[in-house]
Motif scaffolding. Structure first.
Motif, PDB file in Angstrom:
ATOM      1  N   GLY A  87    -105.290-119.755  -7.813  1.00  0.00           N
ATOM      2  CA  GLY A  87    -105.756-120.472  -6.633  1.00  0.00           C
ATOM      3  C   GLY A  87    -104.587-121.043  -5.860  1.00  0.00           C
ATOM      4  N   VAL A  88    -104.840-121.378  -4.611  1.00  0.00           N
ATOM      5  CA  VAL A  88    -103.828-121.966  -3.737  1.00  0.00           C
ATOM      6  C   VAL A  88    -104.101-123.463  -3.633  1.00  0.00           C
ATOM      7  CG1 VAL A  88    -102.816-121.948  -1.433  1.00  0.00           C
ATOM      8  CG2 VAL A  88    -103.661-119.809  -2.435  1.00  0.00           C
ATOM      9  N   THR A  89    -103.168-124.273  -4.127  1.00  0.00           N
ATOM     10  CA  THR A  89    -103.348-125.729  -4.101  1.00  0.00           C
ATOM     11  C   THR A  89    -102.412-126.414  -3.121  1.00  0.00           C
ATOM     12  OG1 THR A  89    -101.806-126.000  -5.946  1.00  0.00           O
ATOM     13  CG2 THR A  89    -104.141-125.778  -6.494  1.00  0.00           C
ATOM     14  N   GLY A  90    -101.332-125.734  -2.736  1.00  0.00           N
ATOM     15  CA  GLY A  90    -100.356-126.342  -1.833  1.00  0.00           C
ATOM     16  C   GLY A  90     -99.297-127.101  -2.596  1.00  0.00           C
ATOM     17  N   THR A  91     -98.062-126.981  -2.154  1.00  0.00           N
ATOM     18  CA  THR A  91     -96.940-127.693  -2.760  1.00  0.00           C
ATOM     19  C   THR A  91     -96.191-128.463  -1.679  1.00  0.00           C
ATOM     20  OG1 THR A  91     -96.694-125.961  -4.454  1.00  0.00           O
ATOM     21  CG2 THR A  91     -94.828-127.432  -4.120  1.00  0.00           C
ATOM     22  N   PRO A  92     -96.017-129.780  -1.828  1.00  0.00           N
ATOM     23  CA  PRO A  92     -96.331-130.592  -3.000  1.00  0.00           C
ATOM     24  C   PRO A  92     -97.785-131.067  -3.073  1.00  0.00           C
ATOM     25  CG  PRO A  92     -95.282-131.965  -1.344  1.00  0.00           C
ATOM     26  CD  PRO A  92     -95.292-130.561  -0.786  1.00  0.00           C
ATOM     27  N   ASN A  93     -98.561-130.855  -1.997  1.00  0.00           N
ATOM     28  CA  ASN A  93     -99.960-131.283  -2.012  1.00  0.00           C
ATOM     29  C   ASN A  93    -100.757-130.431  -1.027  1.00  0.00           C
ATOM     30  OD1 ASN A  93     -99.611-132.474   0.648  1.00  0.00           O
ATOM     31  ND2 ASN A  93     -98.626-134.213  -0.369  1.00  0.00           N
ATOM     32  N   VAL A  94    -102.035-130.767  -0.837  1.00  0.00           N
ATOM     33  CA  VAL A  94    -102.924-129.929  -0.030  1.00  0.00           C
ATOM     34  C   VAL A  94    -102.548-129.891   1.445  1.00  0.00           C
ATOM     35  CG1 VAL A  94    -104.895-130.148  -1.575  1.00  0.00           C
ATOM     36  CG2 VAL A  94    -104.592-131.814   0.265  1.00  0.00           C
ATOM     37  N   ASP A  95    -101.683-130.772   1.896  1.00  0.00           N
ATOM     38  CA  ASP A  95    -101.226-130.694   3.289  1.00  0.00           C
ATOM     39  C   ASP A  95    -100.594-129.339   3.579  1.00  0.00           C
ATOM     40  OD1 ASP A  95    -102.082-133.225   3.963  1.00  0.00           O
ATOM     41  OD2 ASP A  95    -100.134-134.178   3.661  1.00  0.00           O
ATOM     42  N   ALA A  96     -99.919-128.766   2.572  1.00  0.00           N
ATOM     43  CA  ALA A  96     -99.258-127.476   2.758  1.00  0.00           C
ATOM     44  C   ALA A  96    -100.262-126.355   3.033  1.00  0.00           C
ATOM     45  CB  ALA A  96     -98.420-127.139   1.530  1.00  0.00           C
ATOM     46  N   CYS A  97    -101.486-126.504   2.556  1.00  0.00           N
ATOM     47  CA  CYS A  97    -102.517-125.480   2.801  1.00  0.00           C
ATOM     48  C   CYS A  97    -102.851-125.378   4.286  1.00  0.00           C
ATOM     49  CB  CYS A  97    -103.776-125.795   1.998  1.00  0.00           C
ATOM     50  SG  CYS A  97    -103.565-125.666   0.213  1.00  0.00           S
ATOM     51  N   GLU A  98    -102.712-126.480   5.013  1.00  0.00           N
ATOM     52  CA  GLU A  98    -103.002-126.456   6.447  1.00  0.00           C
ATOM     53  C   GLU A  98    -102.009-125.587   7.212  1.00  0.00           C
ATOM     54  OE1 GLU A  98    -105.761-127.978   7.752  1.00  0.00           O
ATOM     55  OE2 GLU A  98    -106.230-128.457   5.652  1.00  0.00           O
ATOM     56  N   LEU A  99    -100.829-125.372   6.631  1.00  0.00           N
ATOM     57  CA  LEU A  99     -99.805-124.542   7.266  1.00  0.00           C
ATOM     58  C   LEU A  99     -99.999-123.060   6.946  1.00  0.00           C
ATOM     59  CD1 LEU A  99     -96.691-126.781   6.498  1.00  0.00           C
ATOM     60  CD2 LEU A  99     -98.070-126.723   8.595  1.00  0.00           C
ATOM     61  N   ASP A 100    -100.857-122.763   5.989  1.00  0.00           N
ATOM     62  CA  ASP A 100    -101.140-121.380   5.612  1.00  0.00           C
ATOM     63  C   ASP A 100    -102.639-121.232   5.360  1.00  0.00           C
ATOM     64  OD1 ASP A 100    -100.995-118.726   4.835  1.00  0.00           O
ATOM     65  OD2 ASP A 100    -100.255-119.177   2.812  1.00  0.00           O
TER      66      ASP A 100
END
Length: 261
Positions: free
Chosen positions: A54-67
């Motif tokens: 799964g995609v959780t984002g690094t370091p947190n879920v904010d990174a998911c907004e960029l992808d």
């Protein structure tokens, strides 16, 4: 219990823990990334496929907004395609989902997702809704352990308290991940089906977590936190599976282990 033949998909934090626990129980376990999972299923016969990818984002879920596209592909599209491949090959499927698909106090383990404030929560909600009556679905939330490791929620809290600020949005369910993995493996061995909330019983707010950890942080106001983050954050309490332990006790034990790790 006879030995099962299992495929664990996902080489991340949760996948490694699930793989190690199943091997410890003397099952026959293969480990692969999501890239090769579907071909592996079609070429081999397994009793269970356990999706920990799964995609959780690094370091947190904010990174998911960029992808957003990658997050949707990894958290929504891939688990559904994996389930189709399992169905075609007559293989049972278990899937690690997230309690972050909810907002507020939830009373029913079968409740539909009601939180859409981040692409992470939306993508997880899509696959959860599709799979919860077709697979064994494990919902975890803000997972923590007793080790100083980067994905550990308590380790993140400690770092944020030392280097930034904390924010208290209210009561939340939390998951002792090592405990949840053991319970998940029990349910696989029992041939269970449907959704299970593998969160610890009860709830804690951020002030209570900080107190247990002995932290004296600065605190974000609501407006400051909104300005500092790209994605919304779910705040929820969901009904825990009865085999999970009390959350405050679990957090206290984890904090003591972290001090000695």
């Amino acid at each position: 219990m006879y030995n099962l033949k299992l495929l664990v998909v996902g080489r991340g934090w949760t996948g490694k823990k699930v793989f190690n626990e199943l091997v410890r129980r003397d099952h026959v376990v293969t480990y692969c990334s999501h890239h090769s999972a579907i071909s592996e299923i079609r070429d081999n016969k397994y009793d269970w496929v356990v999706n920990c990818a799964g995609v959780t984002g690094t370091p947190n879920v904010d990174a998911c907004e960029l992808d957003k596209e990658g997050t949707v592909q990894g958290n929504a599209v891939f688990p559904i395609l994996l389930r189709e491949a399992c169905f075609e090959s007559r293989i049972n499927m278990a899937h690690f989902s997230s309690g972050c698909i909810y907002q507020g106090e939830i009373s029913d383990v079968n409740a539909d997702p009601n939180y859409f404030g981040s692409i992470y929560s939306v993508s997880k909600g899509v696959s959860d809704l599709h799979l919860k009556d077709k697979a064994l679905v494990f919902r975890i939330r803000m997972p923590f352990t007793g080790k100083n490791e980067s994905k550990n929620y308590l380790y993140k809290v400690k770092n944020y308290a030392e280097n930034a600020k904390l924010y208290d949005a209210g009561e939340n369910s939390l998951t002792d991940l090592d405990e949840a993995v053991k319970v998940a493996c029990n349910l696989i061995e029992e041939n269970a089906l449907g959704p299970y909330n593998l969160v610890n019983r009860g709830s804690l707010n951020m002030h209570e977590v900080a107190d247990i950890m002995g932290l004296t942080p600065s605190w974000f106001t609501e407006e400051e936190f909104k300005f500092a983050t790209a994605a919304g954050r779910s705040t929820c309490v969901i009904p825990a599976y009865e085999e999970m332990s009390d959350v405050e006790t679990a957090v206290r034990l984890a904090v003591e282990k972290m001090k000695n790790h």
